[in-house]
Design a protein around this motif. Structure first.
Motif, mmCIF file in Angstrom:
data_model
loop_
_atom_site.group_PDB
_atom_site.id
_atom_site.type_symbol
_atom_site.label_atom_id
_atom_site.label_comp_id
_atom_site.label_asym_id
_atom_site.label_seq_id
_atom_site.Cartn_x
_atom_site.Cartn_y
_atom_site.Cartn_z
ATOM 1 N N ALA A 87 0.808 -1.222 0.000
ATOM 2 C CA ALA A 87 0.000 0.000 0.000
ATOM 3 C C ALA A 87 0.840 1.270 0.000
ATOM 4 N N GLY A 88 2.070 1.194 0.553
ATOM 5 C CA GLY A 88 2.902 2.389 0.678
ATOM 6 C C GLY A 88 3.203 3.088 -0.630
ATOM 7 N N ILE A 89 3.286 2.349 -1.733
ATOM 8 C CA ILE A 89 3.617 3.017 -2.987
ATOM 9 C C ILE A 89 2.415 3.764 -3.560
ATOM 10 N N SER A 90 1.223 3.495 -3.043
ATOM 11 C CA SER A 90 0.029 4.185 -3.527
ATOM 12 C C SER A 90 -0.448 5.277 -2.572
ATOM 13 N N THR A 91 -0.123 5.149 -1.292
ATOM 14 C CA THR A 91 -0.497 6.229 -0.374
ATOM 15 C C THR A 91 0.224 7.520 -0.749
ATOM 16 N N ASP A 97 -4.847 3.861 2.431
ATOM 17 C CA ASP A 97 -4.858 2.412 2.598
ATOM 18 C C ASP A 97 -6.155 2.029 3.305
ATOM 19 N N PHE A 98 -6.307 0.768 3.621
ATOM 20 C CA PHE A 98 -7.557 0.336 4.240
ATOM 21 C C PHE A 98 -7.588 0.567 5.750
ATOM 22 N N LEU A 182 6.448 7.484 -8.487
ATOM 23 C CA LEU A 182 7.758 7.176 -9.056
ATOM 24 C C LEU A 182 8.037 5.676 -9.026
ATOM 25 N N THR A 183 7.534 4.998 -7.988
ATOM 26 C CA THR A 183 7.740 3.553 -7.905
ATOM 27 C C THR A 183 7.025 2.826 -9.036
ATOM 28 N N HIS A 184 5.800 3.255 -9.352
ATOM 29 C CA HIS A 184 5.082 2.656 -10.479
ATOM 30 C C HIS A 184 5.837 2.896 -11.786
ATOM 31 N N HIS A 185 6.384 4.115 -11.943
ATOM 32 C CA HIS A 185 7.149 4.423 -13.152
ATOM 33 C C HIS A 185 8.436 3.597 -13.214
ATOM 34 N N VAL A 204 -5.105 -2.811 -5.323
ATOM 35 C CA VAL A 204 -6.196 -3.005 -6.287
ATOM 36 C C VAL A 204 -6.534 -1.694 -7.009
ATOM 37 N N ASP A 205 -5.611 -0.731 -6.990
ATOM 38 C CA ASP A 205 -5.883 0.574 -7.597
ATOM 39 C C ASP A 205 -5.575 0.627 -9.086
#
Length: 216
Positions: A87-91, A97-98, A182-185, A204-205
Motif C-alpha cells: 500500500a505504501g507506494i500508492s499512499t 490504505d484500508f 515514481l515507484t510505479h514508473h 487493487v488501484d
C-alpha cells in the motif's frame, strides 16, 4: 523471508538457507546461463546480496550498497527481476490504505456513516429512496460499523445502492483520479527494458498498469 531472483525462489527461511542455496550447483549453473549475479533480498534490512563469483563453488557473498545496486541495474547487470509492492507506494499518490487509524478507507467510511445515521435519527423520516434505505440501514448498522470492510462489499451495493452511490462511491472516485508514483514508473521502466519478470502486489488501484507502454 529471503529469496533468489536467479532461481525464482521467494520462500527461503533464513540467511543460512540462502547461503546454502547459492553454493548449490543448480544456482551456479543458472547464474552462469543467465549471465548475471544471483540477486536476493535480505529480510528486514533492505539489503541486496549478490553471488559475485558465479563460477566458484564457494558462493562468495557481499552486501552491496543501494548506490552500487542501482548503478549495476542501470548497466543491465540484472535482467530477471521480481518486484513486491504494498500500500505504501500508492499512499504517496493520495490513495488511502484500508486500515490506518483515522485516515484509512475503513475508518473514513465508518465515520461518514456514523455522522449520517446520527443525523437520520435526529431528523424526521423522509420519503426518498435514499431515506428508505437509510432507515433500513439503521437496523443493521452495528454489523457494518464493527467491520467496515462490509461497506465495500457487493452485498452492501446490492442492498443499499443509493447509499453506495452517495456515500461510498465518492471515496472510490478519488482513487480513480490519482496518478502513478515514481515507484510505479520505475516498475514500468524495468518492464520496458524486458527485465521485469513479475510484480506481486496486494494493491487493487490499477496504477501498476496505468502507465502507457512505449517503444524504446
Amino acid at each position: 523471508m529471503y529469496g533468489c531472483a536467479v532461481c525464482g525462489l521467494v520462500d527461503l527461511q533464513s540467511q543460512q538457507a540462502l547461503n546454502e542455496h547459492v553454493r548449490g550447483q543448480k544456482h551456479l549453473k543458472r547464474a552462469r546461463r543467465q549471465g548475471m549475479a544471483g540477486v536476493v533480498k535480505g529480510r528486514m534490512e533492505n539489503r541486496i546480496i549478490t553471488d559475485i563469483d558465479g563460477s566458484s563453488s564457494t558462493g562468495v557473498n557481499v552486501t552491496a550498497s543501494k548506490q552500487d545496486f542501482f548503478t549495476a541495474l542501470s548497466q543491465g547487470t540484472f535482467r530477471n527481476i521480481v518486484v513486491f509492492t504494498g500500500a505504501g507506494i500508492s499512499t504517496s499518490c493520495g490513495i488511502p490504505d484500508f486500515r490506518t487509524p483515522q485516515t484509512g478507507l475503513f475508518d473514513r467510511t465508518k465515520d461518514r456513516f456514523r455522522k449520517l445515521t446520527a443525523q437520520a435519527r435526529a431528523s424526521s423520516e423522509g420519503q426518498s429512496e435514499r431515506d428508505r434505505q437509510l432507515a433500513e440501514f439503521l437496523m443493521v448498522e452495528a454489523q457494518y460499523i464493527s467491520d467496515p470492510a462490509n461497506f465495500l462489499s457487493r452485498r452492501f451495493l446490492t442492498r443499499f445502492p443509493e447509499l453506495w452511490r452517495t456515500e461510498v462511491e465518492p471515496e472510490l472516485r478519488d482513487i480513480i483520479d490519482c496518478s502513478p508514483s515514481l515507484t510505479h514508473h520505475f516498475c514500468s521502466w524495468l518492464h520496458q527494458r524486458g527485465w521485469l519478470r513479475r510484480v506481486y502486489t496486494q494493491n487493487v488501484d490499477g496504477l501498476h498498469t496505468a502507465i502507457p507502454s512505449r517503444s524504446e
